[in-house]
Design a protein around this motif. Structure first.
Motif, PDB file in Angstrom:
ATOM      1  N   LYS A  63       0.883  -1.297   0.116  1.00  0.00           N
ATOM      2  CA  LYS A  63      -0.061   0.058  -0.070  1.00  0.00           C
ATOM      3  C   LYS A  63       0.857   1.295   0.095  1.00  0.00           C
ATOM      4  CE  LYS A  63      -3.245   2.261   3.172  1.00  0.00           C
ATOM      5  NZ  LYS A  63      -4.148   2.204   4.311  1.00  0.00           N
ATOM      6  N   GLU A  64       1.928   1.206   0.664  1.00  0.00           N
ATOM      7  CA  GLU A  64       2.675   2.332   0.792  1.00  0.00           C
ATOM      8  C   GLU A  64       3.594   2.902  -0.295  1.00  0.00           C
ATOM      9  OE1 GLU A  64       5.341   5.545   1.782  1.00  0.00           O
ATOM     10  OE2 GLU A  64       3.548   4.500   3.140  1.00  0.00           O
ATOM     11  N   ALA A  65       3.682   1.854  -1.411  1.00  0.00           N
ATOM     12  CA  ALA A  65       4.247   2.096  -2.483  1.00  0.00           C
ATOM     13  C   ALA A  65       3.173   2.743  -3.639  1.00  0.00           C
ATOM     14  CB  ALA A  65       4.788   0.909  -3.090  1.00  0.00           C
ATOM     15  N   LEU A  66       2.039   2.158  -3.535  1.00  0.00           N
ATOM     16  CA  LEU A  66       0.899   2.749  -4.185  1.00  0.00           C
ATOM     17  C   LEU A  66       0.446   4.143  -3.873  1.00  0.00           C
ATOM     18  CD1 LEU A  66      -1.352   2.629  -5.994  1.00  0.00           C
ATOM     19  CD2 LEU A  66      -2.660   1.471  -4.442  1.00  0.00           C
ATOM     20  N   LEU A  67       0.346   4.420  -2.618  1.00  0.00           N
ATOM     21  CA  LEU A  67       0.512   5.829  -2.009  1.00  0.00           C
ATOM     22  C   LEU A  67       1.414   6.794  -2.359  1.00  0.00           C
ATOM     23  CD1 LEU A  67      -1.155   5.075   1.576  1.00  0.00           C
ATOM     24  CD2 LEU A  67      -2.223   5.692  -0.376  1.00  0.00           C
ATOM     25  N   ALA A  68       2.536   6.398  -2.598  1.00  0.00           N
ATOM     26  CA  ALA A  68       3.754   7.126  -3.147  1.00  0.00           C
ATOM     27  C   ALA A  68       3.669   7.405  -4.586  1.00  0.00           C
ATOM     28  CB  ALA A  68       5.128   6.251  -2.918  1.00  0.00           C
ATOM     29  N   ALA A  69       2.995   6.453  -5.178  1.00  0.00           N
ATOM     30  CA  ALA A  69       2.784   6.847  -6.709  1.00  0.00           C
ATOM     31  C   ALA A  69       1.396   7.753  -6.863  1.00  0.00           C
ATOM     32  CB  ALA A  69       2.200   5.453  -7.643  1.00  0.00           C
TER      33      ALA A  69
ATOM     34  N   PRO B  35       2.800  12.039   5.504  1.00  0.00           N
ATOM     35  CA  PRO B  35       4.300  11.212   6.129  1.00  0.00           C
ATOM     36  C   PRO B  35       5.373  11.194   5.175  1.00  0.00           C
ATOM     37  CG  PRO B  35       2.432  10.058   6.778  1.00  0.00           C
ATOM     38  CD  PRO B  35       1.867  10.986   5.913  1.00  0.00           C
ATOM     39  N   PRO B  36       6.839  11.178   5.719  1.00  0.00           N
ATOM     40  CA  PRO B  36       7.601  11.315   4.420  1.00  0.00           C
ATOM     41  C   PRO B  36       7.852  10.109   3.637  1.00  0.00           C
ATOM     42  CG  PRO B  36       8.588  11.424   6.589  1.00  0.00           C
ATOM     43  CD  PRO B  36       7.059  11.307   6.768  1.00  0.00           C
TER      44      PRO B  36
ATOM     45  N   HIS C 105      11.223   6.552  -2.009  1.00  0.00           N
ATOM     46  CA  HIS C 105      10.856   6.567  -3.346  1.00  0.00           C
ATOM     47  C   HIS C 105      11.160   7.496  -4.391  1.00  0.00           C
ATOM     48  CE1 HIS C 105       7.701   3.651  -1.949  1.00  0.00           C
ATOM     49  NE2 HIS C 105       7.623   4.394  -0.889  1.00  0.00           N
ATOM     50  N   ALA C 106      12.329   7.170  -5.222  1.00  0.00           N
ATOM     51  CA  ALA C 106      12.939   8.010  -5.941  1.00  0.00           C
ATOM     52  C   ALA C 106      12.194   8.987  -6.918  1.00  0.00           C
ATOM     53  CB  ALA C 106      14.229   7.341  -6.687  1.00  0.00           C
ATOM     54  N   ASP C 107      11.035   7.989  -7.513  1.00  0.00           N
ATOM     55  CA  ASP C 107      10.258   9.000  -8.437  1.00  0.00           C
ATOM     56  C   ASP C 107       9.273   9.864  -7.825  1.00  0.00           C
ATOM     57  OD1 ASP C 107      11.162   7.201 -10.506  1.00  0.00           O
ATOM     58  OD2 ASP C 107       9.488   5.997 -10.496  1.00  0.00           O
ATOM     59  N   LEU C 108       8.950   9.482  -6.742  1.00  0.00           N
ATOM     60  CA  LEU C 108       8.274  10.773  -5.765  1.00  0.00           C
ATOM     61  C   LEU C 108       9.116  11.733  -5.432  1.00  0.00           C
ATOM     62  CD1 LEU C 108       5.843  11.615  -4.211  1.00  0.00           C
ATOM     63  CD2 LEU C 108       6.560  10.195  -2.322  1.00  0.00           C
ATOM     64  N   ARG C 109      10.280  11.533  -5.054  1.00  0.00           N
ATOM     65  CA  ARG C 109      11.412  12.440  -4.928  1.00  0.00           C
ATOM     66  C   ARG C 109      11.558  13.505  -5.953  1.00  0.00           C
ATOM     67  NH1 ARG C 109      15.080   9.747  -2.567  1.00  0.00           N
ATOM     68  NH2 ARG C 109      16.023   9.326  -4.348  1.00  0.00           N
ATOM     69  N   THR C 110      11.624  12.985  -7.243  1.00  0.00           N
ATOM     70  CA  THR C 110      11.988  13.746  -8.313  1.00  0.00           C
ATOM     71  C   THR C 110      10.786  14.593  -8.745  1.00  0.00           C
ATOM     72  OG1 THR C 110      13.499  11.960  -9.076  1.00  0.00           O
ATOM     73  CG2 THR C 110      12.586  13.406 -10.942  1.00  0.00           C
TER      74      THR C 110
END
Length: 193
Positions: free
Chosen positions: A57-63, A113-114, A119-124
């Motif tokens: 879920k965390e990866a999906l929320l980051a997307a 939440p950070p 997640h590199a794509d999110l940071r970019t």
């Protein structure tokens, strides 16, 4: 009697469909109630399909947050392009606050939440959205202390957005502020030389 087998469901862009489904669920309920299973159900795919793209879920929320930053970047760039050089930064500030007002759940997820560190794509995407503001501010500020000014301006518009979203603006006219009220507020607080 027909014996033909139906072909398995195939989604053209599963990754995008899952992000869209997750965003829809977030807008309807609390973040805690969003699950990969619920997102799959909403997207019309099997319960295991999300795992092809998102391990959890965390990866999906980051997307989803990444999508938000991409949208914010576009909104800021548009505001920058339709304003003259002297008012572009003000236009971006107003656009930032309006984006938050129009997308409160997404905005809170983006700045919740950070996730950027994991997640590199999110940071970019986050940095790219912020770079629109930085570029304009660099062009408009001709004095020393650029970094504090950038942080100060972002703090102003982000703080204003959060106060509005949290209903913490006891000033008349800010219960549901219109664009002009937001513009006047930001304008009254900035000066560049």
């Amino acid at each position: 009697m027909s014996t033909s087998k139906s072909s398995p469901y195939h989604h053209g862009d599963l990754r995008a469909a899952l992000v869209t489904a997750a965003l829809g669920l977030l807008e309807e309920s609390a973040i805690e109630t969003v699950s990969l299973r619920a997102v799959a159900r909403r997207a019309g795919v099997s319960a295991m399909a999300p795992y092809r793209h998102y391990p959890d879920k965390e990866a999906l929320l980051a997307a989803v947050a990444q999508t938000g930053f991409d949208r914010l970047r576009d909104v800021l760039a548009h505001a920058d392009s339709i304003s003259g050089p002297d008012t572009a930064l003000l236009g971006q500030g107003v656009a930032y606050v309006q984006f938050a007002i129009e997308n409160p759940v997404l905005f809170r997820l983006m700045f919740g939440p950070p996730r950027r560190g994991r997640h590199a794509d999110l940071r970019t995407s986050s940095e790219t959205a912020f770079s629109v503001l930085v570029r304009r501010m660099t062009e408009q500020t001709h004095s020393a202390g650029l970094q504090p000014r950038i942080l100060g301006y972002w703090s102003l518009v982000h703080g204003l957005a959060m106060l509005i979203l949290d209903g913490q603006t006891p000033v008349a006219g800010f219960e549901t502020p219109d664009t002009e009220v937001v513009r006047q507020t930001i304008s009254s607080m900035i000066r560049f030389d």
